[in-house]
Design a protein around this motif. Sequence first.
Motif, PDB file in Angstrom:
ATOM      1  N   LEU A 212       0.850  -1.182   0.000  1.00 31.21           N
ATOM      2  CA  LEU A 212       0.000   0.000   0.000  1.00 31.21           C
ATOM      3  C   LEU A 212       0.885   1.231   0.000  1.00 31.21           C
ATOM      4  O   LEU A 212       1.803   1.329   0.825  1.00 31.21           O
ATOM      5  N   THR A 213       0.599   2.155  -0.911  1.00 27.70           N
ATOM      6  CA  THR A 213       1.271   3.452  -0.931  1.00 27.70           C
ATOM      7  C   THR A 213       0.217   4.513  -0.685  1.00 27.70           C
ATOM      8  O   THR A 213      -0.790   4.573  -1.409  1.00 27.70           O
ATOM      9  N   LEU A 214       0.427   5.327   0.333  1.00 23.05           N
ATOM     10  CA  LEU A 214      -0.490   6.413   0.672  1.00 23.05           C
ATOM     11  C   LEU A 214       0.165   7.718   0.258  1.00 23.05           C
ATOM     12  O   LEU A 214       1.189   8.110   0.816  1.00 23.05           O
ATOM     13  N   GLY A 215      -0.407   8.371  -0.752  1.00 22.81           N
ATOM     14  CA  GLY A 215       0.149   9.610  -1.282  1.00 22.81           C
ATOM     15  C   GLY A 215       0.129  10.746  -0.268  1.00 22.81           C
ATOM     16  O   GLY A 215      -0.516  10.665   0.778  1.00 22.81           O
ATOM     17  N   GLU A 216       0.806  11.826  -0.606  1.00 21.26           N
ATOM     18  CA  GLU A 216       0.981  12.961   0.311  1.00 21.26           C
ATOM     19  C   GLU A 216      -0.346  13.542   0.787  1.00 21.26           C
ATOM     20  O   GLU A 216      -0.463  13.986   1.924  1.00 21.26           O
ATOM     21  N   HIS A 217      -1.349  13.555  -0.067  1.00 23.43           N
ATOM     22  CA  HIS A 217      -2.661  14.096   0.311  1.00 23.43           C
ATOM     23  C   HIS A 217      -3.646  12.984   0.659  1.00 23.43           C
ATOM     24  O   HIS A 217      -4.818  13.256   0.929  1.00 23.43           O
ATOM     25  N   GLY A 218      -3.181  11.750   0.666  1.00 26.95           N
ATOM     26  CA  GLY A 218      -4.024  10.617   1.007  1.00 26.95           C
ATOM     27  C   GLY A 218      -4.298  10.554   2.501  1.00 26.95           C
ATOM     28  O   GLY A 218      -3.469  10.959   3.319  1.00 26.95           O
ATOM     29  N   PHE A 219      -5.487  10.038   2.857  1.00 30.30           N
ATOM     30  CA  PHE A 219      -5.892   9.950   4.264  1.00 30.30           C
ATOM     31  C   PHE A 219      -6.680   8.670   4.474  1.00 30.30           C
ATOM     32  O   PHE A 219      -7.583   8.351   3.693  1.00 30.30           O
TER      33      PHE A 219
ATOM     34  N   VAL B  47       4.096   2.225   2.367  1.00 23.52           N
ATOM     35  CA  VAL B  47       4.838   3.466   2.136  1.00 23.52           C
ATOM     36  C   VAL B  47       3.860   4.601   2.404  1.00 23.52           C
ATOM     37  O   VAL B  47       2.800   4.673   1.773  1.00 23.52           O
ATOM     38  N   VAL B  48       4.197   5.495   3.353  1.00 22.42           N
ATOM     39  CA  VAL B  48       3.272   6.554   3.758  1.00 22.42           C
ATOM     40  C   VAL B  48       3.892   7.922   3.515  1.00 22.42           C
ATOM     41  O   VAL B  48       4.961   8.235   4.051  1.00 22.42           O
ATOM     42  N   PHE B  49       3.191   8.727   2.708  1.00 20.67           N
ATOM     43  CA  PHE B  49       3.497  10.143   2.543  1.00 20.67           C
ATOM     44  C   PHE B  49       2.409  10.973   3.221  1.00 20.67           C
ATOM     45  O   PHE B  49       2.620  12.116   3.566  1.00 20.67           O
ATOM     46  N   GLY B  50       1.211  10.392   3.392  1.00 21.45           N
ATOM     47  CA  GLY B  50       0.033  11.083   3.906  1.00 21.45           C
ATOM     48  C   GLY B  50      -0.238  10.798   5.366  1.00 21.45           C
ATOM     49  O   GLY B  50       0.689  10.675   6.163  1.00 21.45           O
ATOM     50  N   ARG B  51      -1.538  10.632   5.702  1.00 21.20           N
ATOM     51  CA  ARG B  51      -1.945  10.525   7.104  1.00 21.20           C
ATOM     52  C   ARG B  51      -2.828   9.300   7.324  1.00 21.20           C
ATOM     53  O   ARG B  51      -3.722   9.011   6.535  1.00 21.20           O
ATOM     54  N   ILE B  52      -2.560   8.613   8.446  1.00 22.78           N
ATOM     55  CA  ILE B  52      -3.374   7.469   8.871  1.00 22.78           C
ATOM     56  C   ILE B  52      -3.827   7.722  10.302  1.00 22.78           C
ATOM     57  O   ILE B  52      -3.001   7.980  11.180  1.00 22.78           O
ATOM     58  N   ASP B  53      -5.138   7.657  10.527  1.00 20.37           N
ATOM     59  CA  ASP B  53      -5.698   7.706  11.876  1.00 20.37           C
ATOM     60  C   ASP B  53      -6.220   6.307  12.186  1.00 20.37           C
ATOM     61  O   ASP B  53      -7.366   5.977  11.881  1.00 20.37           O
ATOM     62  N   GLY B  54      -5.357   5.475  12.746  1.00 19.74           N
ATOM     63  CA  GLY B  54      -5.707   4.098  13.056  1.00 19.74           C
ATOM     64  C   GLY B  54      -4.438   3.300  13.253  1.00 19.74           C
ATOM     65  O   GLY B  54      -3.330   3.789  13.003  1.00 19.74           O
ATOM     66  N   SER B  55      -4.584   2.081  13.696  1.00 17.14           N
ATOM     67  CA  SER B  55      -3.421   1.223  13.915  1.00 17.14           C
ATOM     68  C   SER B  55      -2.955   0.627  12.592  1.00 17.14           C
ATOM     69  O   SER B  55      -3.732   0.438  11.664  1.00 17.14           O
ATOM     70  N   VAL B  56      -1.651   0.352  12.529  1.00 19.49           N
ATOM     71  CA  VAL B  56      -1.014  -0.166  11.324  1.00 19.49           C
ATOM     72  C   VAL B  56      -0.376  -1.506  11.659  1.00 19.49           C
ATOM     73  O   VAL B  56       0.383  -1.608  12.625  1.00 19.49           O
ATOM     74  N   TYR B  57      -0.686  -2.529  10.869  1.00 17.72           N
ATOM     75  CA  TYR B  57      -0.142  -3.880  11.049  1.00 17.72           C
ATOM     76  C   TYR B  57       0.551  -4.272   9.748  1.00 17.72           C
ATOM     77  O   TYR B  57      -0.122  -4.511   8.744  1.00 17.72           O
TER      78      TYR B  57
END
Length: 110
Positions: free
Chosen positions: A41-48, A59-69
């Motif tokens: 999974l790739t989360l772009g800079e403006h991805g949420f 790969v995270v450029f953006g924001r995640i509100d939650g747990s990551v496994y």
Amino acid sequence: MDSLIGADTTVTGDVVFCGGLRIDGRITGDVTVSDVKAGTLTLGEHGFIDGDVRVSNLVVFGRIDGSVYVTGLVELRASAKVSGDVYYGSLEMEAGSVIDGRLVKHKVGG
């Protein structure tokens, strides 16, 4: 990359994918790979993502509100923000990335 959720797209509900997925839009729900052995999974800079993430590699450029496994590698770029616990096999963080939660390394062989 097998699938793309574009910048002007909002998805409400869980997303299950296989192969590679890039998210530049907004997801309200969990994002999970269908086969934990092969899914990036790739989360772009403006991805949420407002939900939990369960994937092989991330790969995270953006924001995640939650747990990551993540069973494999988590790459947090300078613009990344994660509000939740991060469970990882390997971790790479650039200066400027933020985690508001615990970091938990998977135990090898168990």
